[in-house]
Design a protein around this motif. Structure first.
Motif, PDB file in Angstrom:
ATOM      1  N   ASN A 458       0.799  -1.222   0.000  1.00  0.00           N
ATOM      2  CA  ASN A 458       0.000   0.000   0.000  1.00  0.00           C
ATOM      3  C   ASN A 458       0.837   1.280   0.000  1.00  0.00           C
ATOM      4  O   ASN A 458       0.343   2.346   0.376  1.00  0.00           O
ATOM      5  CB  ASN A 458      -0.945   0.023   1.210  1.00  0.00           C
ATOM      6  CG  ASN A 458      -0.188  -0.006   2.528  1.00  0.00           C
ATOM      7  OD1 ASN A 458       0.990  -0.313   2.559  1.00  0.00           O
ATOM      8  ND2 ASN A 458      -0.874   0.312   3.609  1.00  0.00           N
ATOM      9  N   ARG A 459       2.087   1.185  -0.412  1.00  0.00           N
ATOM     10  CA  ARG A 459       2.936   2.389  -0.466  1.00  0.00           C
ATOM     11  C   ARG A 459       3.750   2.382  -1.754  1.00  0.00           C
ATOM     12  O   ARG A 459       4.092   1.335  -2.286  1.00  0.00           O
ATOM     13  CB  ARG A 459       3.906   2.443   0.716  1.00  0.00           C
ATOM     14  CG  ARG A 459       3.254   2.554   2.076  1.00  0.00           C
ATOM     15  CD  ARG A 459       4.317   2.722   3.159  1.00  0.00           C
ATOM     16  NE  ARG A 459       3.732   2.747   4.497  1.00  0.00           N
ATOM     17  CZ  ARG A 459       3.542   1.669   5.240  1.00  0.00           C
ATOM     18  NH1 ARG A 459       3.890   0.483   4.775  1.00  0.00           N
ATOM     19  NH2 ARG A 459       3.009   1.767   6.440  1.00  0.00           N
ATOM     20  N   ARG A 460       4.064   3.590  -2.226  1.00  0.00           N
ATOM     21  CA  ARG A 460       4.983   3.748  -3.347  1.00  0.00           C
ATOM     22  C   ARG A 460       6.379   4.095  -2.808  1.00  0.00           C
ATOM     23  O   ARG A 460       6.549   4.374  -1.634  1.00  0.00           O
ATOM     24  CB  ARG A 460       4.521   4.878  -4.270  1.00  0.00           C
ATOM     25  CG  ARG A 460       3.225   4.583  -4.998  1.00  0.00           C
ATOM     26  CD  ARG A 460       2.833   5.756  -5.867  1.00  0.00           C
ATOM     27  NE  ARG A 460       2.352   6.896  -5.085  1.00  0.00           N
ATOM     28  CZ  ARG A 460       2.663   8.151  -5.317  1.00  0.00           C
ATOM     29  NH1 ARG A 460       3.516   8.448  -6.287  1.00  0.00           N
ATOM     30  NH2 ARG A 460       2.169   9.123  -4.581  1.00  0.00           N
ATOM     31  N   SER A 464       9.606   4.841   3.308  1.00  0.00           N
ATOM     32  CA  SER A 464       8.486   5.696   3.691  1.00  0.00           C
ATOM     33  C   SER A 464       8.856   6.716   4.759  1.00  0.00           C
ATOM     34  O   SER A 464       8.094   7.649   5.009  1.00  0.00           O
ATOM     35  CB  SER A 464       7.307   4.843   4.183  1.00  0.00           C
ATOM     36  OG  SER A 464       7.740   3.933   5.176  1.00  0.00           O
ATOM     37  N   VAL A 485       8.837  10.756   1.282  1.00  0.00           N
ATOM     38  CA  VAL A 485       9.079   9.377   0.872  1.00  0.00           C
ATOM     39  C   VAL A 485      10.249   9.359  -0.107  1.00  0.00           C
ATOM     40  O   VAL A 485      10.314  10.170  -1.041  1.00  0.00           O
ATOM     41  CB  VAL A 485       7.821   8.777   0.217  1.00  0.00           C
ATOM     42  CG1 VAL A 485       8.090   7.353  -0.261  1.00  0.00           C
ATOM     43  CG2 VAL A 485       6.657   8.796   1.208  1.00  0.00           C
ATOM     44  N   GLY A 522       8.281   0.542  -0.138  1.00  0.00           N
ATOM     45  CA  GLY A 522       7.128   0.610  -1.023  1.00  0.00           C
ATOM     46  C   GLY A 522       7.378  -0.227  -2.258  1.00  0.00           C
ATOM     47  O   GLY A 522       8.205  -1.147  -2.274  1.00  0.00           O
ATOM     48  N   THR A 523       6.673   0.098  -3.324  1.00  0.00           N
ATOM     49  CA  THR A 523       6.737  -0.716  -4.542  1.00  0.00           C
ATOM     50  C   THR A 523       8.127  -0.733  -5.157  1.00  0.00           C
ATOM     51  O   THR A 523       8.574  -1.770  -5.663  1.00  0.00           O
ATOM     52  CB  THR A 523       5.732  -0.173  -5.566  1.00  0.00           C
ATOM     53  OG1 THR A 523       5.915   1.248  -5.716  1.00  0.00           O
ATOM     54  CG2 THR A 523       4.304  -0.441  -5.138  1.00  0.00           C
ATOM     55  N   ASP A 543       2.201   1.414 -10.485  1.00  0.00           N
ATOM     56  CA  ASP A 543       1.743   2.326  -9.443  1.00  0.00           C
ATOM     57  C   ASP A 543       1.590   3.712 -10.055  1.00  0.00           C
ATOM     58  O   ASP A 543       1.752   3.884 -11.279  1.00  0.00           O
ATOM     59  CB  ASP A 543       2.701   2.339  -8.243  1.00  0.00           C
ATOM     60  CG  ASP A 543       4.127   2.691  -8.637  1.00  0.00           C
ATOM     61  OD1 ASP A 543       4.319   3.325  -9.693  1.00  0.00           O
ATOM     62  OD2 ASP A 543       5.062   2.338  -7.888  1.00  0.00           O
ATOM     63  N   THR A 571       0.362  -1.145  -6.214  1.00  0.00           N
ATOM     64  CA  THR A 571      -0.362  -0.680  -5.038  1.00  0.00           C
ATOM     65  C   THR A 571      -1.797  -1.163  -5.115  1.00  0.00           C
ATOM     66  O   THR A 571      -2.214  -1.759  -6.123  1.00  0.00           O
ATOM     67  CB  THR A 571      -0.336   0.856  -4.975  1.00  0.00           C
ATOM     68  OG1 THR A 571      -0.786   1.389  -6.235  1.00  0.00           O
ATOM     69  CG2 THR A 571       1.068   1.358  -4.723  1.00  0.00           C
TER      70      THR A 571
END
Length: 571
Positions: A458-460, A464, A485, A522-523, A543, A571
């Motif tokens: 749930n993050r790019r 983070s 980020v 993230g991704t 994403d 995502t």
């Protein structure tokens, strides 16, 4: 003769756009229709407006006359969309002028010009709308002249020139000069022009988002496939409503692989059999293209595509095709709910629970609820499809306000779910984002047999949180005060709320310490770890960072669907 009074949404900023104003029509303009553009006197200046309604009842105050009709190629909006605009204005407390702008093609109200024409009675002046930001796309095309039809017998022609003439003779229409030059060389055409064997013409080219995409690339179940009894029940319900011209809302609840798309296709086909159109809403752009492929394959007709990632020119051309009735099936994201489709026979909202249907800009409409209202105005059934319906939708279905059909899974088996505690993984020395169970599953992936994997996070980005290990300072956005980020590919820090960017800091901005640590992931980080651990797997990412590039989302989805990608991270 009694005056006809009209309510006009004046296209002006400030208070003028926040309400409609009453004007009366002079005899010369008595036939002005709802949805047409007019020029009115507003204050000490002329202003452009859209006629929202007509009536004979005189208002309490004295009214001004509409000064002129503003010509365009027909009313800017069909009556159905004008009624929908009135609902949006009242229900969402949105300025009518702004609502109208959202419903028109980009740049449709940018400029108005006065044209003087010579007629038998003398000079006649009229006003017309000019789309300032969406000029027509044109191209030069080459066609054969009468002399060119026997051009192959002309002496002195080179092989490339003869190839151009042969291609033109084999075609019934003119051919793009750029394509001919690409195939046969740019020097072939000028010589043919000098000899009078070919002619050049300039033609308008429609900007079609799907021009280079074959229909039905992934359509696997045509409409004549046998439907299951629950699917047949849903289709029969919708078909009865379409035939009777009756509005109803159907909640179509079904898990993945339950066949909701087959119901959508059959319902749209039923609407087309009645000579009516169809509107299909999807929450994300990435979901629009696969469903659109399926519908083009099943229906065998052209489909319009509307979403925010289209260029202004593409959106304007699609809008015009819809408004002119050239295409009867529209697929798109929430902005497609405002499409000028004058006679929808069925409206479909796929994944109706998704929060992406809620607009975060004025007018702040909910596209799912707007689709239900559009169905009511058009006397058309609405299908709300979801595996996990919104609680409000489910409540209305259980209360009898909506019809409800549940579809069981028709293909595959139910997935098993395993919960892994990454804190235990960390205690065992695994500092990565891939757990031991996930790593083992990827190792067992049989790519030769066509097996694939989808990894969701749930993050790019790559990290983070950017943290100073000495003072604990977290780098935040100066505007939003949210943690920045890390995006490793661009070597920058980004705010995912306002979009602000900042360069990487080598030292802590608070204590000047060089001990800066990047936490979370993230991704981008998942994609990088997969590349390190599984160099033989073909991995790609989907994403927001990827889909910002035009056509990127479609290319990623197509490559995954065709088996060119083993693991999709998104995502």
């Amino acid at each position: 003769m009694a005056n006809t009074f009209v309510e006009v949404a004046v296209d002006a900023a400030g208070p003028a756009g926040g309400q409609t104003f009453t004007y009366h029509l002079p005899d010369a303009l008595a036939d002005v229709a709802v949805g047409e553009a007019v020029l009115v006197e507003y204050g000490r200046r002329r202003a452009l407006g859209i006629v929202m309604s007509r009536g004979e009842e005189a208002p309490a105050r004295e009214t001004k006359a509409v000064e002129a009709r503003v010509r365009s190629d027909g009313p800017l909006l069909p009556p159905l969309q004008v009624a929908l605009a009135q609902h949006i204005t009242q229900h969402y407390l949105a300025p009518p002028a702004l609502v109208i702008r959202q419903m028109l093609a980009p740049g449709a109200l940018e400029r108005v010009e006065r044209v003087i024409r010579q007629t038998n009675d003398g000079l006649e002046a009229e006003w017309s709308v000019v789309a300032a930001r969406t000029r027509d796309k044109v191209e030069r095309r080459v066609s054969l002249t009468d002399a060119g039809r026997s051009g192959l017998e002309v002496p002195g022609l080179g092989p490339r020139q003869r190839a151009v003439l042969a291609e033109l003779m084999a075609s019934d229409d003119a051919i793009s000069a750029a394509r001919l030059a690409e195939r046969h060389g740019s020097s072939a055409i000028p010589g043919l022009l000098k000899r009078g064997l070919v002619a050049l013409e300039v033609a308008r080219v429609e900007r079609l988002p799907l021009a280079d995409r074959a229909a039905g690339e992934r359509g696997t179940r045509p409409l004549d496939t046998e439907l299951t009894p629950p699917q047949r029940t849903a289709v029969d319900l919708v078909r009865d409503h379409i035939t009777a011209g009756r509005h109803a809302t159907l909640l179509l609840e079904g898990t993945t692989a339950s066949g909701k798309s087959a119901v959508y296709g059959a319902a749209i086909a039923a609407a087309r059999d009645q000579g009516k159109g169809a509107l299909v809403l999807v929450p994300e752009i990435a979901l629009a293209v696969p469903l659109l492929d399926r519908l083009r394959h099943d229906l065998g007709e052209d489909v319009a595509l509307l979403h925010s990632a289209l260029a202004d020119g593409e959106r304007a051309d699609e809008w015009k095709r819809i408004r002119d009735g050239e295409v009867k099936v529209v697929v798109g994201t929430r902005i497609a709910a405002l499409a000028p489709l004058g006679d929808p026979g069925v409206i479909v909202v796929d994944e109706e629970h998704d929060s992406a249907y809620k607009s975060d800009r004025t007018p702040r409409y909910q596209a799912r609820d707007l689709a239900v209202e559009l169905g009511r105005l058009a006397n058309a059934p609405v299908i709300l499809g979801s595996a996990t319906p919104d609680v409000a939708t489910l409540g209305r279905a259980r209360g009898g306000e909506y019809e409800h059909v549940t579809l069981p899974r028709v293909a595959g088996s139910r997935a098993t779910v395993e919960v892994v505690d990454l804190r235990a993984e960390l205690a065992q020395g695994n500092k990565g984002l891939l757990s031991g169970a996930l790593t083992s599953a990827l190792e067992r992936l049989d790519t030769k047999d066509g097996e694939q994997a989808i990894l969701l996070i749930n993050r790019r980005g790559s990290a983070s949180v950017v943290l100073c290990r000495d003072c604990g300072y977290v780098q935040v956005c100066p505007e939003c005060h949210r943690p920045l980020v890390l995006h490793a590919q661009s070597l920058s820090l980004r705010c995912h709320h306002c979009g602000a960017t900042a360069p990487l800091a080598r030292r802590c901005p608070a204590c000047d310490s060089p001990r800066i640590r990047y936490l979370g992931g993230g991704t981008e980080r998942v994609e990088r770890e997969l590349g390190i651990r599984f160099p033989n797997l073909r991995v790609t990412r989907l994403d927001r960072d990827v889909v910002e590039r035009k056509g990127a989302a479609t290319r990623v989805i197509d490559s995954f669907a065709s088996g060119q990608v083993d693991v999709l991270v998104g995502t």
